[in-house]
Design a protein around this motif. Sequence first.
Motif, short mmCIF file in Angstrom:
data_model
loop_
_atom_site.label_atom_id
_atom_site.label_comp_id
_atom_site.label_asym_id
_atom_site.label_seq_id
_atom_site.Cartn_x
_atom_site.Cartn_y
_atom_site.Cartn_z
N LYS A 123 0.82 -1.21 0.00
CA LYS A 123 0.00 0.00 0.00
C LYS A 123 0.86 1.27 0.00
O LYS A 123 0.58 2.22 -0.73
CB LYS A 123 -0.90 0.03 1.25
N ASN B 209 -13.39 5.93 -4.04
CA ASN B 209 -12.49 6.98 -3.56
C ASN B 209 -13.21 8.00 -2.68
O ASN B 209 -12.56 8.86 -2.09
CB ASN B 209 -11.83 7.69 -4.74
N ALA C 153 -14.81 -2.03 -0.79
CA ALA C 153 -13.49 -1.41 -0.79
C ALA C 153 -13.11 -0.96 0.62
O ALA C 153 -13.97 -0.68 1.46
CB ALA C 153 -13.47 -0.21 -1.73
N ASN D 98 -5.48 6.55 -4.36
CA ASN D 98 -6.88 6.58 -3.93
C ASN D 98 -7.26 7.93 -3.33
O ASN D 98 -7.17 8.17 -2.14
CB ASN D 98 -7.18 5.44 -2.94
N THR D 99 -7.67 8.82 -4.21
CA THR D 99 -8.14 10.14 -3.80
C THR D 99 -9.23 10.61 -4.74
O THR D 99 -9.13 10.41 -5.97
CB THR D 99 -7.01 11.17 -3.78
N ARG E 263 -4.17 -0.34 -5.60
CA ARG E 263 -5.18 -0.06 -6.62
C ARG E 263 -6.24 -1.15 -6.69
O ARG E 263 -7.44 -0.87 -6.83
CB ARG E 263 -4.51 0.12 -7.98
N ILE F 266 -8.44 7.61 2.09
CA ILE F 266 -7.87 8.26 0.91
C ILE F 266 -6.50 8.83 1.27
O ILE F 266 -6.21 9.06 2.44
CB ILE F 266 -8.78 9.39 0.36
N GLU G 189 -2.49 11.78 -11.47
CA GLU G 189 -1.97 10.55 -10.88
C GLU G 189 -0.47 10.41 -11.12
O GLU G 189 0.26 9.98 -10.22
CB GLU G 189 -2.70 9.33 -11.45
N LYS H 280 -8.73 -0.80 -3.73
CA LYS H 280 -9.63 0.35 -3.78
C LYS H 280 -10.51 0.34 -5.04
O LYS H 280 -11.41 1.17 -5.17
CB LYS H 280 -8.81 1.64 -3.71
N SER H 281 -10.28 -0.60 -5.94
CA SER H 281 -11.09 -0.70 -7.16
C SER H 281 -12.35 -1.53 -6.96
O SER H 281 -13.17 -1.65 -7.88
CB SER H 281 -10.26 -1.31 -8.29
N ALA I 187 0.22 5.05 -3.68
CA ALA I 187 -1.21 4.88 -3.92
C ALA I 187 -1.79 6.07 -4.67
O ALA I 187 -1.16 7.13 -4.75
CB ALA I 187 -1.94 4.68 -2.60
N HIS J 119 -4.07 2.85 -0.14
CA HIS J 119 -4.42 1.46 -0.42
C HIS J 119 -3.96 1.09 -1.82
O HIS J 119 -3.84 1.96 -2.70
CB HIS J 119 -5.93 1.25 -0.31
#
Length: 422
Positions: free
Chosen positions: A69, A273, A320, A397-398, A310, A324, A388, A313-314, A395, A308
């Motif tokens: 992560k 997210n 999930a 995840n936002t 990908r 974030i 990104e 968090k997908s 990570a 986290h």
Amino acid sequence: MMRLLLKNAHLYRHQAFSDTDVLIEDGIIKKIGACNEEADQVIDLHGALLSHNFIDIHTHLREPGFEHKETISTGSASALYGGYGTIVAMANTLPCMDDKETIEDFTKRCEKDAQVKTYTYSAITEGLKGQKVVDMEENIKQPIVLGFSDDGKGVQKDEKMKEAMTRAKALDSIIVAHCEDESELHGGCIHEGHYAKEHGLIGINSASEYKQVDRDLHLVDEIHNRYHICHISTKETVALLGASRARGERVSGETSPHHLILTEDNIQDCHPNYKMNPPLRTKEDRDAIIKAVNDGVITVIATDHAPHARDEKSKPIDKAPFGIIGLQHAFPLIYTYIVEEGLIKLETVLDCLTTGPAKTLNLDASIEEGMKADLCAFDLNKEYTIKEEDLKSKACNTPFLGWKVKGALIMNIVDGQLLVEE
């Protein structure tokens, strides 16, 4: 002898701005004021904001145990490029930070890989299980430990929290509490509001947070210990904290950038997210949090940076993991969507990112001649898009990817060393 001269800075210091120069000699602030002395390096800031670099007292670095992560290296790099000079990691690693050996191992990892000054909390209970309070007296001896937290879980048993508070008080240390009453949880993934109902999702009620805050603050009234509330998200918690502070108790609280900026109304397409714990709440909750920051009830903005992988968090929003990332873009997001919107003054935001967290954990966030330089500079006029490919974290995840922000990092000096110069 290395001399660095920062020219034409818009310096925030002593809760006021001034246009000045700063001379740094071998990492020590030599002079604050107009300066024409020779230097090995001169950086003309052209009126850019210069501040003590930021302090995040609530971040997850995931190492050891969850390096897929995030790592100490990547997480602290995200902090460095966000203008942070000091971060405090939560104890929910694997193994968790509940004994001397694990904390010593974490210390060695940070000495090797951390790119900013990095501390941690000891867990409150062994394994974060809420059953047995850790050897607080031994763990607090470790220089890297600044307090006690089971963040990720609330301490459910009243007697265990009372024991922890009593022992922490004897050590003049602090309980940093994730307040979550598990009897109020029913497998929810977002706030128990209109969006959850409209999309057939199980909601998380506000009582799950404020009931445990209420319990803890009653204990503080009895014990009079240092106590800090993590990631405040409800108007009821704000009211409870304000009342406790008015009674003169040594209590403090934090909110996160996402709870300042977003509500359940911002959730789009049930995207994971937008799933964090505590969840995005109502406009009324957000308004209460903003007012609390303005009134000095909430004195800390902390990111709760929670990376986290990908693939994790997908998953659908109800499957999930919560959380974030937040370190790299906390300040430009707050500046753009809070300060520029006239909701909170820049001075107040800077206090909540520097002196507020410093006071909470007995750190120093002052800028004085003779002290080590811990400074960051931002160009508040430079606009860019959060992408990104620009993230320093492992990570992505936002929910803020694709958002336009103002406030680009120019430089970050940590512990006297110029580590970033854009």
